[in-house]
Design an enzyme around this catalytic site. Structure first.
Site, mmCIF file in Angstrom:
data_model
loop_
_atom_site.group_PDB
_atom_site.id
_atom_site.type_symbol
_atom_site.label_atom_id
_atom_site.label_comp_id
_atom_site.label_asym_id
_atom_site.label_seq_id
_atom_site.Cartn_x
_atom_site.Cartn_y
_atom_site.Cartn_z
ATOM 1 N N ASP A 27 5.706 8.781 -21.168
ATOM 2 C CA ASP A 27 5.257 10.086 -21.650
ATOM 3 C C ASP A 27 6.308 10.644 -22.596
ATOM 4 O OD1 ASP A 27 3.847 12.302 -22.159
ATOM 5 O OD2 ASP A 27 3.774 13.049 -20.099
ATOM 6 N N ASN B 207 2.026 14.803 -12.601
ATOM 7 C CA ASN B 207 2.834 15.980 -12.262
ATOM 8 C C ASN B 207 2.725 17.085 -13.312
ATOM 9 O OD1 ASN B 207 4.255 14.784 -14.292
ATOM 10 N ND2 ASN B 207 6.168 14.541 -13.159
ATOM 11 N N LEU C 230 0.238 23.826 -15.244
ATOM 12 C CA LEU C 230 0.481 25.125 -15.867
ATOM 13 C C LEU C 230 0.625 26.117 -14.722
ATOM 14 C CD1 LEU C 230 -1.564 26.634 -18.801
ATOM 15 C CD2 LEU C 230 -0.997 28.001 -16.804
ATOM 16 N N MET D 277 5.228 22.159 -6.859
ATOM 17 C CA MET D 277 4.149 23.129 -6.762
ATOM 18 C C MET D 277 4.394 24.088 -5.586
ATOM 19 S SD MET D 277 0.165 22.143 -6.440
ATOM 20 C CE MET D 277 0.378 21.313 -4.876
ATOM 21 N N HIS E 130 16.006 17.834 -14.978
ATOM 22 C CA HIS E 130 14.695 18.218 -15.537
ATOM 23 C C HIS E 130 13.689 18.697 -14.494
ATOM 24 C CE1 HIS E 130 12.808 14.720 -13.838
ATOM 25 N NE2 HIS E 130 11.731 14.818 -14.568
ATOM 26 N N GLY F 38 12.769 16.430 -8.617
ATOM 27 C CA GLY F 38 12.975 15.014 -8.297
ATOM 28 C C GLY F 38 12.133 14.608 -7.108
#
Lengths: 479, 142
Positions: free
Chosen positions: A97, A204, A207, A379, A402, A405
């Protein structure tokens, strides 16, 4: 996992010396805490970070962020810089990605103002922002337009009615990497990705409508225009099928040519070619094009998000882009290594650029506080706003973590879980969830991830980035 | 045990997902790997063979042939939004695979998407032949 020799350096740093395995050209530097390192050692991610240390032309250590987990070839949460003349570029070091990333948007609404119409808002966003897994997106690009998107990125979207002029500069690389070569992107990649522009995707990606839970650095928060209880929206998506296909095409190509360049690697998924080779340059041109597609994609999502907010509230509601960061990318940058300024290609695979204050790459509005960094948690937990710090520049090629994990596999996460029950639990905590697929929710439950707050503690205390604000979710849209 | 193992089963991975597939012949193995991949992406229940497509891949060795083949299948399933009823596989050359796929264009109501697969990888890839049966383990990025 197999025993790896880990030397603690201080409270938040561990080292795997280069003599730990045959073929390693450099050390591995792991940012972690005592608690997190035990979780990290459960999978193969440190072995993968050691494999990265075998890449020809690697400069400085192979880096592992506290959110590191096992990926393909490269670990997710890894950073590797390669000498621009002697080094290699690895499509796997960027990932399938390309320019998966995060943009954060501030609203002119407060938590209390949104609460009463939260359900209506989440339903509206779910209708307006397509996930794009079962159906095509709402933006129909013409055949001759896609190449323009691949060069201009977010700016093309803004010029064509999918954004506001102010959005243009507020992204890493101003929403378009230079050097994009649309003719190095296969027809298949264009065919696979074009109908998906302006869609979230699955896995994953998500929004989230969130509110500012805590402010830790009021100066930086003020620069970003956020304060306690303000509603913000976090968009996490990437280059969709276009980027996946570019990576697939170039992993296949590099597997064919590695022998020609005399490169042998412990894992085929690390397939690479010299940066200065024809294949290396072609990949970098295609990667930049895919990265620009991702920025255009997130810009499209923002456009539909604005529509949804206007429909539910009023046309007075403003959504302003704060910034947009990518966490799967290879970037040509200058860094000081062992006292020498060097030109390197920094692979960030599940890692975010985090340049400190004063860096000319940062938009003027944030240059005095440092580059904004957004770290989404799992989430239903929390996300973080950080700013880059000088030690990131000194130690980690201006990079930081980022996400939280992953801790559990998708199957393990789903095991024994019931969708209604999980949805109810989230709703009891004030979080509404809409998802195109049942598995989309169950596989991304908070238990499947490490504690994002613990990950942030490590990078904050290690001096790579500074806490600015903690965000908590109110509503989640998932693929 | 006389019971024959399933033609494919799903495997766990800390971040993603994989499968183990079997086949009496290499043709069968490649077909079962494709069926496993498709079942990760969508519910392939009761596809009708109304149209047909030709898929093809090549490799420099058996591993790259399998990965390239599955990425070919993924491209067709993902981009052309297809679901297959049958896959007829042949190897016109040692490292070239060709397939006539019969199936239909997907109806989202009948074949809901489970998970989008980004790509098929070389990660922990295993292809082996034991007692005249082929087995492959493949991990995909989701």
């Amino acid at each position: 996992m197999s025993e790896v020799l880990l030397e603690p350096r201080d409270e938040y740093r561990y080292r795997i010396p280069r003599n730990a395995a045959i073929g390693m050209r450099t050390d591995v530097l792991v940012y972690s805490s005592q608690a997190l390192i035990k979780q990290i050692q459960k999978d193969q991610s440190l072995v993968q970070a050691m494999n990265v240390a075998t890449l020809p032309g690697i400069v400085g250590p192979s880096l592992a962020m506290p959110d590191i987990h096992q990926g393909y070839g490269f670990p997710i949460g890894g950073v590797a810089a390669n000498d621009i003349e002697e080094g290699v570029v690895s499509p796997g070091g960027v990932g399938f990605d390309i320019n998966c990333g995060v943009r954060l948007v501030r609203s002119t609404l407060t938590k209390a103002g949104v609460q009463s119409r939260l359900k209506q808002l989440i339903d509206q966003i779910f209708r307006d922002v397509p996930c794009g897994t079962g159906t095509e997106g709402r933006i129909k690009l013409k055949r001759d337009e896609i190449d323009k998107v691949l060069v201009k990125g977010a700016r093309w979207m803004i010029e064509n009615g999918y954004g506001e002029p102010a959005d243009a500069e507020l992204a890493e690389a101003a929403g378009a990497l230079k050097g994009a070569l649309p003719n190095k992107v296969s027809e298949r990649a264009k065919e696979r990705g074009t109908p998906q522009i302006g869609t979230l995707g699955s896995g994953n990606h998500f929004l989230e409508v969130q509110y500012v839970d805590r402010v830790h650095d009021s100066q930086a928060a003020q620069a970003m225009g956020i304060e306690k209880d303000q509603v913000v929206i976090l968009i996490h998506s990437g280059s969709r099928g276009l980027g996946h296909q570019v990576c697939t095409d170039y992993v296949a190509l590099m597997n064919q040519v590695m022998a020609k360049y005399g490169i042998e690697l412990p894992d085929r998924q690390l397939a690479c070619a010299p940066i200065q080779s024809l294949e290396g340059q072609s990949y970098l041109g295609a990667m930049a094009a895919a990265a620009n597609f991702a920025w255009a994609n997130r810009q499209g999502i923002l456009h539909f998000l604005r529509d949804a907010f206007r429909r539910v509230f009023s046309s007075d509601v403003r959504l302003g882009l704060i910034y947009d960061v990518c966490h799967n990318i290879a970037k040509r940058e200058q860094h000081v290594v062992d006292g020498q300024r060097r030109e390197v290609l920094v692979h960030r695979k599940g890692a975010t650029r985090a340049f400190p204050a004063g860096n000319p790459e940062i938009p003027e509005a944030y240059r005095h506080v440092g580059q904004p960094v957004f770290v989404p948690g799992s989430m239903g937990t929390a996300s973080w706003v950080l700013v880059g710090q000088p030690r990131a520049m000194q130690e980690s090629f201006g990079s930081v973590c980022h996400g939280a994990g992953r801790l559990l596999s998708r199957t393990a996460a789903r095991k024994g879980k019931n969708i209604q029950e999980e949805r109810r639990k989230l709703e009891e905590n004030g979080i509404l969830v809409r998802s195109e697929s049942r598995d989309g929710i169950l596989e991304e439950l908070p238990e499947a991830y490490k504690d994002v707050d613990e990950v942030i503690e490590v990078v904050h205390n290690a001096g790579l980035a500074k806490k600015v604000a903690r965000l908590r979710p109110m509503g989640v849209i998932k693929g | 045990m006389d019971e024959s193992p399933p033609v494919f089963e799903l495997l766990d991975h800390p971040a993603d997902i994989g499968f183990r597939a079997r086949g009496a012949t290499l043709e069968e193995l490649f077909a079962n790997c494709a069926h496993a991949l498709i079942s990760i992406i969508l519910d392939p229940a009761s596809a009708t063979a109304t149209e047909q497509w030709r898929m093809e891949a090549e490799g420099s060795d058996l591993e790259s042939l399998l990965v390239n083949w599955l990425n070919e299948v993924l491209y067709y399933v993902d981009t052309k939004r297809l679901v297959f009823a049958s896959l007829a596989i042949e190897f016109p050359e040692l490292l070239r695979v060709r397939c006539t796929a019969r199936g239909e264009r997907r109806d989202p109501a009948k074949h809901p998407v489970r998970l989008s697969v980004k790509a098929v990888t070389y990660h922990q890839l295993v292809i082996s032949k034991e007692q005249d049966r082929w087995m492959a383990e493949v991990y995909v990025d989701v």
